[in-house]
Design an enzyme around this catalytic site. Structure first.
Site, PDB file in Angstrom:
ATOM      1  N   THR A 395       0.841  -1.172   0.000  1.00  0.00           N
ATOM      2  CA  THR A 395       0.000   0.000   0.000  1.00  0.00           C
ATOM      3  C   THR A 395       0.882   1.230   0.000  1.00  0.00           C
ATOM      4  OG1 THR A 395      -1.581  -1.290   1.288  1.00  0.00           O
ATOM      5  CG2 THR A 395      -1.882   1.086   1.320  1.00  0.00           C
ATOM      6  N   ASN A 415      -2.186  -4.614  -2.332  1.00  0.00           N
ATOM      7  CA  ASN A 415      -2.081  -5.569  -1.235  1.00  0.00           C
ATOM      8  C   ASN A 415      -0.606  -5.933  -1.019  1.00  0.00           C
ATOM      9  OD1 ASN A 415      -3.120  -6.969   0.964  1.00  0.00           O
ATOM     10  ND2 ASN A 415      -3.291  -8.872  -0.191  1.00  0.00           N
ATOM     11  N   ASP A 437      -7.687 -10.189   1.638  1.00  0.00           N
ATOM     12  CA  ASP A 437      -8.185  -9.463   2.802  1.00  0.00           C
ATOM     13  C   ASP A 437      -9.531  -9.980   3.282  1.00  0.00           C
ATOM     14  OD1 ASP A 437      -6.000  -7.902   3.138  1.00  0.00           O
ATOM     15  OD2 ASP A 437      -6.893  -6.033   2.441  1.00  0.00           O
ATOM     16  N   SER A 466     -10.806  -3.638   5.044  1.00  0.00           N
ATOM     17  CA  SER A 466      -9.471  -3.057   4.916  1.00  0.00           C
ATOM     18  C   SER A 466      -9.062  -2.412   6.231  1.00  0.00           C
ATOM     19  CB  SER A 466      -9.484  -1.995   3.814  1.00  0.00           C
ATOM     20  OG  SER A 466      -8.269  -1.265   3.794  1.00  0.00           O
ATOM     21  N   GLY A 488      -0.578  -2.655   5.961  1.00  0.00           N
ATOM     22  CA  GLY A 488      -1.480  -3.743   6.333  1.00  0.00           C
ATOM     23  C   GLY A 488      -2.115  -3.488   7.688  1.00  0.00           C
TER      24      GLY A 488
END
Length: 583
Positions: A395, A415, A437, A466, A488
């Site tokens: 990310t 991801n 996810d 998320s 994450g």
């Protein structure tokens, strides 16, 4: 079967997965795991008077700042930066993934959130990521084309420009710098140079991917080489000419679907054509007289952040030394409780009626706070027994403020670094593995060790939960802090610590961004720490019953503080090549 019995059965199912999956996520980002913060006095923010873009990659930041100089607003700059980083920062910048944008529009006196999270294809079933033995098969969700979600970035950035841009630029004008970068090439440097060797090993099974990031002789690109992406330039040109239809319909869409299906995926042309970004009301909270504006579901980020802040608000953090074991203990315990609620209740709001009003309430936080022992860590199993409330990796993040007082906090992702590693033939588009996810089975964990239950099972058209937490802090209705980060499961805890350091401890934004961080996500019951804490602090945490483990894993909280004397940009030193570009 009783609630506790069910939970124990789920615990037995996933205990091994928890400790097996965390190292996977850590390994994905191991390059900067051992970041050692510099002393606070040596960290300085970058000043600007009229506008600022702080991003994880310098070319993207500079392109956004140039849009501001040409009279664009923060949203114009955010869209230009987003498209540019799809070229200049392929590790996480993307048009083949998705994300979230939080906007403070001073001109409209409005705060909005744009959800452009990936969606599951229509053929997705709840058991899609289970093996023949009925247990989660992580290879399916992380390394196969089944893990590819319908990309949302193009739709989301276009929607933001259409609804909240200044009107001075067309989409084609905003995308042109990205097209030029893709056509002319970018010099491989900084973080991209550090991570491309890992990508090369990961993409060996995708011939087109290896070709995109290699020399003619097949050897991988290295520091100083030029990365030319002609197919991506053509795809961006189609978007510039036709708008989102140039991506979600027609030749580009056909190539995307063919590549996904040839690789074993299930995405269809109808899945692409039906994708819609969504304008949502942001979640709101208050903390010590400041307003907190953050991302709502299907991101858990805003809810977990505000619940954590609500718990901490009852403690006099400003009277406790920053970075001390006592201060860290309180933050860890707040994280633990809020992350437990994340796992149990949150999911895509189109499919799950999550009790967010309860989770965000001050009186609920007071009950959570009362359960914290100032001297001892709370065992994670006690979080399972807590009475549930009832309703009545990879990310990147960038922050932008313009001269008009508008602000944008944007986090978007593939991801894993470089997503699933598949570049769709003829498009130059790196595709995500975002469907990891989802929770493969009740009680199972994703690549970052986050446990989920029924609320986050896969389903057709569903958006996976998320942790992305693009956040804007307001005082008297005006932005004072714009922040967010990749990382994450570590995203929410990183944003929490920056907000606390700036608001409670009055730290300079650059020092707050650079300060060492801790992380606890309920399960596994460990405190992850960065280098930089003294042995005395770590020993005191252990004496309180915390299991302390290194490393933490990467975050990169590129932030902006708005002060009476102007803007202060804080590029996170954890990422080589991050930059604050101002005017």
């Amino acid at each position: 079967m009783t609630f506790l019995a069910t939970r124990w059965r789920q615990i037995i199912l996933v205990t091994a997965l928890l400790f097996a999956s965390w190292p996977i996520a850590v390994a994905q980002e191991r390059r900067r795991d051992f970041y050692a913060p510099a002393p606070a006095k040596s960290i300085h923010a970058i000043p600007a008077e009229f506008g600022m873009v702080v991003a994880q990659e310098k070319l993207g930041a500079q392109i956004g700042a140039d849009i501001l100089r040409q009279g664009g607003n923060a949203v114009d700059a955010a869209v230009a930066t987003g498209f540019a980083m799809a070229v200049s920062y392929p590790r996480a910048g993307n048009i083949g993934g998705g994300g979230f944008m939080v906007i403070h529009s001073a001109e409209r006196n409005e705060d909005v959130a744009i959800d452009y999270r990936e969606t599951a294809p229509a053929a997705t079933t709840p058991d899609i990521f289970l093996g023949t033995d009925g247990k989660p098969d992580t290879d399916k969700s992380r390394n196969s084309a089944l893990g590819i979600g319908v990309p949302g970035t193009v739709a989301g950035l276009a929607l933001a420009l259409e609804k909240y841009g200044s009107g001075h630029f067309t989409l084609a004008q905003i995308i042109k710098p990205a097209i030029d970068l893709a056509h002319d090439g970018v010099v491989v440097a900084d973080d991209t140079a550090d991570t491309l060797p890992d990508l090369y090993r990961r993409t060996a099974r995708w011939p087109n991917s290896a070709k995109t990031f290699s020399h003619v002789d097949g050897s991988p690109l290295h520091d100083g080489d030029r990365l030319i992406q002609s197919d991506l330039a053509a795809t961006l040109s189609a978007i510039a000419e036709q708008g989102p239809r140039g991506f979600y319909e027609g030749p580009v869409a056909e190539k995307l679907v063919k590549s996904v299906r040839d690789a074993g995926g299930i995405m269809t042309l109808d899945d692409l054509k039906s994708y819609q970004a969504v304008i949502r009301a942001p979640v709101r909270g208050s903390y010590r007289g400041y307003g907190i504006v953050s991302m709502p579901l299907p991101s858990s980020g805003g809810t977990v952040l505000i619940e954590s802040l609500n718990i901490l608000e009852g403690f006099p953090l400003g009277d406790i030394k920053q970075g001390s074991a006592s201060s860290l203990h309180l933050m860890i315990e707040a994280m633990k409780r809020a992350y437990a609620d994340r796992s149990r209740y949150l999911g895509d709001p189109a499919f799950v009626n999550a009790p967010t009003n309860i989770l965000l309430a001050k009186d609920y936080a007071a009950k959570q706070r009362a359960s914290i022992d100032l001297a001892r860590a709370t065992p994670w199993m006690d979080m399972i027994a807590a009475k549930p409330p009832r309703e009545g990796s990879n990310t990147t993040h960038y922050s932008i403020v313009d001269s008009r007082g508008n602000a944008v906090s944007n986090t978007y992702t593939l991801n894993f670094p470089y997503g699933v590693g598949l570049v769709a033939d003829g498009t130059g588009v790196l595709l995500n593995n975002e469907l990891d996810d989802f929770t493969a089975a009740p009680g199972a964990s994703n690549a970052f060790g986050l446990v989920g239950f029924e609320a986050n099972l896969p389903g057709p058209g569903k958006r996976p939960l998320s942790s992305m937490s693009p956040t804007i802090v307001l005082k008297d209705g005006k932005p004072v802090l714009v922040t967010g980060t990749p990382g994450g499961s570590r995203i929410i805890s990183a944003v929490l610590q920056i907000v606390v350091d700036v608001l409670d401890y009055k730290m300079d934004v650059a020092a707050a961004v650079a300060a060492p961080r801790v992380h606890h996500q309920w399960m596994p019951d460990v405190v992850r720490v960065e280098h930089g804490f003294t042995e005395d602090v770590l020993d005191e945490l252990k004496a309180k019953g915390h299991q302390v483990v290194e490393p933490l894993g990467q975050t990169s909280a590129n932030s902006i503080a708005v002060t009476p004397n102007g803007l202060l940009g804080a590029p996170d030193p954890r990422t080589r090549g991050s930059e604050a570009a101002g005017q």
